[in-house]
Design a protein around this motif. Structure first.
Motif, PDB file in Angstrom:
ATOM      1  N   ALA A  44       0.827  -1.207   0.000  1.00 57.30           N
ATOM      2  CA  ALA A  44       0.000   0.000   0.000  1.00 57.30           C
ATOM      3  C   ALA A  44       0.866   1.263   0.000  1.00 57.30           C
ATOM      4  CB  ALA A  44      -0.939  -0.001   1.200  1.00 57.30           C
ATOM      5  N   PRO A  55      -4.211   2.749  -3.018  1.00 55.43           N
ATOM      6  CA  PRO A  55      -4.463   1.344  -2.713  1.00 55.43           C
ATOM      7  C   PRO A  55      -5.808   1.085  -2.041  1.00 55.43           C
ATOM      8  CG  PRO A  55      -2.903   2.245  -1.166  1.00 55.43           C
ATOM      9  CD  PRO A  55      -3.151   3.310  -2.197  1.00 55.43           C
ATOM     10  N   GLU A  56      -6.409   2.111  -1.483  1.00 57.52           N
ATOM     11  CA  GLU A  56      -7.729   1.931  -0.875  1.00 57.52           C
ATOM     12  C   GLU A  56      -8.815   1.870  -1.943  1.00 57.52           C
ATOM     13  OE1 GLU A  56      -8.432   4.675   2.327  1.00 57.52           O
ATOM     14  OE2 GLU A  56      -6.461   4.243   3.196  1.00 57.52           O
ATOM     15  N   PRO A  59      -7.262  -1.591  -4.700  1.00 52.92           N
ATOM     16  CA  PRO A  59      -6.333  -2.507  -4.023  1.00 52.92           C
ATOM     17  C   PRO A  59      -5.778  -3.603  -4.940  1.00 52.92           C
ATOM     18  CG  PRO A  59      -8.584  -2.910  -3.304  1.00 52.92           C
ATOM     19  CD  PRO A  59      -8.603  -1.668  -4.133  1.00 52.92           C
TER      20      PRO A  59
END
Length: 93
Positions: A44, A55-56, A59
Motif C-alpha cells: 500500500a 491502494p484503498e 487494491p
C-alpha cells in the motif's frame, strides 16, 4: 500524498528477454522498488508513494502493478544487467 510516476506507468512492464525502452525509462522506479522491498515497505505504501495508485480505491490494481514491476526489477538484477553491460540502454528511436 499521491503522485503520478514520471514517465507514465503501464499496469504491467514488458516481459521481453532483453532490456526495453520501457525498462530504460523506469530504471529509477525499479531501483526504488527494490529499496522499498529491502526496507520492508508495504504494498500500500509503495503503491501510493512510488506508483501513484490509491491502494484503498484500487487494491487489486495496486497489488498487481506493484508485483509485476517488482518482478521485472528482480529480472533486471538477475538477467537484464547482462544486456545493459553488453549492449547499453536502448534508444527511443
Amino acid at each position: 500524498m499521491n503522485r503520478s510516476p514520471d514517465p507514465p506507468l503501464e499496469d504491467a512492464p514488458p516481459s521481453d528477454d532483453c532490456i526495453t525502452v520501457y525498462d530504460r525509462d523506469h530504471l529509477k522506479l525499479y531501483m526504488r522498488l527494490l529499496d522499498a522491498e529491502n526496507s520492508g515497505a508495504s504494498v500500500a505504501e509503495v503503491a501510493r508513494i512510488l506508483l501513484g495508485i490509491d491502494p484503498e480505491n484500487e487494491p487489486e490494481r495496486a497489488r498487481q502493478v506493484h508485483n509485476s514491476h517488482l518482478k521485472r526489477a528482480h529480472w533486471m538484477t538477475e538477467h537484464g544487467y547482462r544486456d545493459l553491460l553488453t549492449k547499453g540502454l536502448p534508444s527511443s528511436s
